[in-house]
Every structure is written in C-alpha cells, then in structure tokens.
Design a protein around this motif. Structure first.
Motif, mmCIF file in Angstrom:
data_model
loop_
_atom_site.group_PDB
_atom_site.id
_atom_site.type_symbol
_atom_site.label_atom_id
_atom_site.label_comp_id
_atom_site.label_asym_id
_atom_site.label_seq_id
_atom_site.Cartn_x
_atom_site.Cartn_y
_atom_site.Cartn_z
ATOM 1 N N PHE A 279 0.829 -1.206 0.000
ATOM 2 C CA PHE A 279 0.000 0.000 0.000
ATOM 3 C C PHE A 279 0.864 1.258 0.000
ATOM 4 O O PHE A 279 0.554 2.245 -0.679
ATOM 5 C CB PHE A 279 -0.921 -0.009 1.221
ATOM 6 C CG PHE A 279 -2.003 1.028 1.172
ATOM 7 C CD1 PHE A 279 -3.111 0.868 0.362
ATOM 8 C CD2 PHE A 279 -1.904 2.179 1.924
ATOM 9 C CE1 PHE A 279 -4.110 1.836 0.312
ATOM 10 C CE2 PHE A 279 -2.899 3.146 1.898
ATOM 11 C CZ PHE A 279 -4.003 2.976 1.085
ATOM 12 N N ARG A 284 -2.226 0.687 -3.267
ATOM 13 C CA ARG A 284 -3.299 -0.308 -3.274
ATOM 14 C C ARG A 284 -2.799 -1.564 -2.594
ATOM 15 O O ARG A 284 -1.588 -1.787 -2.476
ATOM 16 C CB ARG A 284 -3.743 -0.635 -4.705
ATOM 17 C CG ARG A 284 -2.639 -1.283 -5.538
ATOM 18 C CD ARG A 284 -3.123 -1.687 -6.914
ATOM 19 N NE ARG A 284 -2.053 -2.286 -7.705
ATOM 20 C CZ ARG A 284 -1.716 -3.561 -7.660
ATOM 21 N NH1 ARG A 284 -2.362 -4.401 -6.844
ATOM 22 N NH2 ARG A 284 -0.745 -4.036 -8.423
ATOM 23 N N GLU A 285 -3.727 -2.394 -2.154
ATOM 24 C CA GLU A 285 -3.371 -3.660 -1.532
ATOM 25 C C GLU A 285 -3.216 -4.735 -2.600
ATOM 26 O O GLU A 285 -3.829 -4.675 -3.671
ATOM 27 C CB GLU A 285 -4.434 -4.079 -0.518
ATOM 28 C CG GLU A 285 -4.645 -3.095 0.616
ATOM 29 C CD GLU A 285 -3.457 -3.002 1.563
ATOM 30 O OE1 GLU A 285 -2.467 -3.760 1.361
ATOM 31 O OE2 GLU A 285 -3.509 -2.182 2.478
ATOM 32 N N ASP A 299 -12.498 -3.421 -7.157
ATOM 33 C CA ASP A 299 -12.892 -2.017 -7.100
ATOM 34 C C ASP A 299 -13.757 -1.659 -8.301
ATOM 35 O O ASP A 299 -13.641 -2.231 -9.391
ATOM 36 C CB ASP A 299 -11.653 -1.116 -7.082
ATOM 37 C CG ASP A 299 -10.831 -1.329 -5.821
ATOM 38 O OD1 ASP A 299 -11.414 -1.782 -4.820
ATOM 39 O OD2 ASP A 299 -9.609 -1.059 -5.850
ATOM 40 N N LEU A 311 -5.430 8.627 -7.614
ATOM 41 C CA LEU A 311 -4.217 7.931 -7.211
ATOM 42 C C LEU A 311 -3.157 8.911 -6.720
ATOM 43 O O LEU A 311 -2.478 8.659 -5.721
ATOM 44 C CB LEU A 311 -3.673 7.107 -8.378
ATOM 45 C CG LEU A 311 -2.395 6.300 -8.101
ATOM 46 C CD1 LEU A 311 -2.628 5.297 -6.986
ATOM 47 C CD2 LEU A 311 -1.919 5.596 -9.368
#
Length: 374
Positions: A279, A284-285, A299, A311
């Motif tokens: 992250f 993001r994961e 998502d 972002l």
C-alpha cells in the motif's frame, strides 16, 4: 595457641587487631595439626566436618592465584572460586579478598569488558519518500539448493519497508552488483543512498564503482554494531524462521519458498508505518490467493483521468501518513533506547579494551585511545 592452652582472657586481646579478635572468638574451632594452624569447619547441613588450613595474610595472594588464575581455578566467578577455597583454607575476610581478586583480574576484565558500557542518545534517520534510501545484506551460507544457490541477498526500502530477496550461488561483489542493478535499480530507480555492513563484497572496488557510476552514495554500519542496520537484520531473522518451517528434510528447496513469503510479507501491515509495504509503495493492496477463494469484490471501474487524480491524491496522503507514523515510531524507539543512556565516553589517553575474535582468536589487546576533536 602454643603459648597458652586455655583461651586467653578478653583483657589480653582487647588491645590487639580485629583480625586476632576474630580468631580469638573462634578459639574452640582452632587446633594445631602437624605444626599448622587449622580450623574445624562444618557444612551447612551439619552432617560433615573437615579441617581448613588457616592462611597467613602474606600467603593469601598465593592461594588466590592458584585457585582462580591458575589451572586449578580456570578464571571462574566469585561464587565458585570462594567455594573451592573454603573447602581447603580459611582466613578472616576471605569473601572480600576473593571478590576483590576476581574484580581486579586483568584476564577476566579483558574478556568480559566493562559492566557499564558507554551509551549515548539514539540518532534518528527518517526517510521522506519511497526508494530514497535502501538497505542491503547477504545471509548464508545455507545448504546448496537444487538450483545451486547457497545465499540470499536482501534489499529493503527504508520508507515503504518493501523487501526484495534474491537467491544467489555466491556472495561475490560482481554477483551482488549485477542483481542490484538489473533487479532493483531498473525496476524501482536508483536510490540516493545504499546502506550495508562492512562486508568485503560491499567494500570491494567493483561495488564502489557501481555506486559511483549510478550516482548513489554508499554508507556503512559501525564495526561490530549490527544495530545500525537493524531493519534488514530483523527481516533476515523473520525470513530464516519461516524457511525453517516450510523446507523439506533435505533442505534443498529453501530458495523456492522465498517469493511466496514475500507476497505474505508485502501484504501485511508493518508496525512502523501502520500500512502494508504494498500500500505504501503502490497505493493499493495486493490481491491474495485467499481473496479469490473468499470472493472479495474488485474495485468499481473508473475513467483513466479520475483514477490518475485519485491515485495522486491518495499517494500523497499515504506518504504523509507513513512519514508521521515513522516519526512517531522513531521517537518511541529513541525514548526507550535513551532510558539507559549514561553519556559516559572516553577521554584522550584513556585505556580501553578492544576485543576482536576474528583477528586475535579470543585474545584481547589493550590500546590507548587517541583521537582528534571532541
């Protein structure tokens, strides 16, 4: 005792030294055997009794030399030396003399070093952006894998805590430099600083020239002080413990388990940043195999422009959060570390003991500390 069979009166010894008075108080326990003054001594349980030779004060150093520093003593501690001596000898203040002798033994002091070591305040070094400063280390040798690898090389980003691990057949400078350039610099960019220990591979001309050509600065840890590279040392310990749990009995497949472990580590929340390395690095994961089984929904799709703006804002927020968490963690570490600070340093001309097992094979050398400046 030869001069007077009965115990002398107090008036006869009241003006004599305290040592003589101590022996006078134990008159009934003293006897002369073969011309030597002895003392009857019973053990703590009271089931056995034997004679102790009473040692004159002038002979005490000889006894201590034999039963502590000599081959009969083995430079053992106060308790064992005292028990060994009490089995054979007695004199007033025996314990005090044994403690003083062990404390002043130069051989023991050279190996053990000072009990209270100098400790100054902890210096903080926080990073403000990803891949500005990285740590590098090599662990091994391990059992040779089926692919011919004996070592693994670890590279960790100080800001995001993102790790990269490469199994390598040797730890030569050329091998490390090749992996660093092609697998790290070409993927994440050239860092401003590279931090490592003082291994010969990192101090070699090949590695130094690689850093010079790439325009990155090389820093190193203090000798015999791995705490200054604690992040990568702690990661090595975590990785080695994991590999010990999953390798086969012959331990020839350890390099095949490294990359699955990195997926788990990169997707786990790091204590110092409060977010996962993925992250902090990508915003993001990572999608895990377990997410496919449990059916985590993806998502919602968005336009390219909205995604890019979101972002950018998201990454700025992430970086600020990581900076604040890192600063808070560093301050907590400094508070805990500085509790034992004593600010006890060395003055010019002070005698210091330097212990280098690799060069002196366990022997210590006494050098005189000299330097310029404070």
């Amino acid at each position: 005792m030869k001069a007077s069979a009965p115990k002398p009166k107090w008036s006869d010894v009241s003006a004599i030294s305290s040592t003589t008075k101590s022996y006078w108080a134990q008159w009934d326990s003293l006897l002369i055997q073969d011309g030597v003054l002895c003392r009857k001594w019973a053990n703590g349980r009271g089931d056995s009794c034997h004679l102790q030779m009473v040692v004159p004060k002038a002979k005490v150093p000889d006894v201590l030399q034999l039963y502590h520093s000599g081959c009969s003593g083995g430079h053992l501690g106060v308790k064992r030396t005292l028990l060994k001596i009490r089995e054979r000898f007695y004199w007033v203040h025996c314990r005090d003399d044994v403690e003083d002798w062990c404390r002043k033994c130069t051989s023991c002091a050279a190996v053990k070093g000072p009990q209270i070591r100098s400790r100054s305040a902890l210096k903080l070094y926080n990073i403000g952006a990803p891949w500005e400063r990285i740590a590098i280390d090599v662990a091994g040798p391990f059992p040779e894998s089926e692919s011919g690898n004996k070592y693994f090389m670890v590279v960790i980003d100080y800001f995001t805590k993102w790790p990269e691990v490469f199994a390598i057949p040797n730890q030569e400078a050329s091998t490390i430099a090749d992996k660093l350039v092609h697998e790290v610099f070409c993927r994440f960019g050239v860092p401003l600083e590279i931090h490592s220990d003082q291994g010969r591979n990192f101090e070699s001309q090949i590695f130094q020239e690689t850093c010079r050509v790439m325009g990155t600065q090389k820093t190193r840890t203090t000798s015999y002080h791995p705490q200054s590279d604690g992040m990568v040392e702690r990661f090595n310990q975590t990785l080695e413990r994991y590999l010990a749990k999953v390798v086969e009995k012959r331990q020839r497949d350890w390099d095949r388990h490294i990359q699955p472990f990195l997926l788990s580590y990169r997707s786990a929340v790091h204590e110092s940043t409060s977010v996962t390395p993925a992250f902090a690095n990508f915003g993001r994961e990572l999608r895990l195999p377990a997410d496919l089984i449990t059916g985590i929904p993806p998502d919602a799709p968005r336009s390219i422009t909205d995604y890019a703006n979101d972002l950018r804002n998201k990454m700025n927020d992430i970086y600020e959060h990581v900076r604040q968490s890192g600063q808070q963690t560093s301050e907590k570490m400094k508070t805990r570390y500085d509790r034992k600070m004593n600010n006890k340093g060395f003055d010019e001309g002070s005698l210091v003991w330097l212990h280098n097992p690799a060069r002196s094979k366990g022997k210590s050398s006494k050098l005189q500390a000299k330097w310029d400046g404070p």
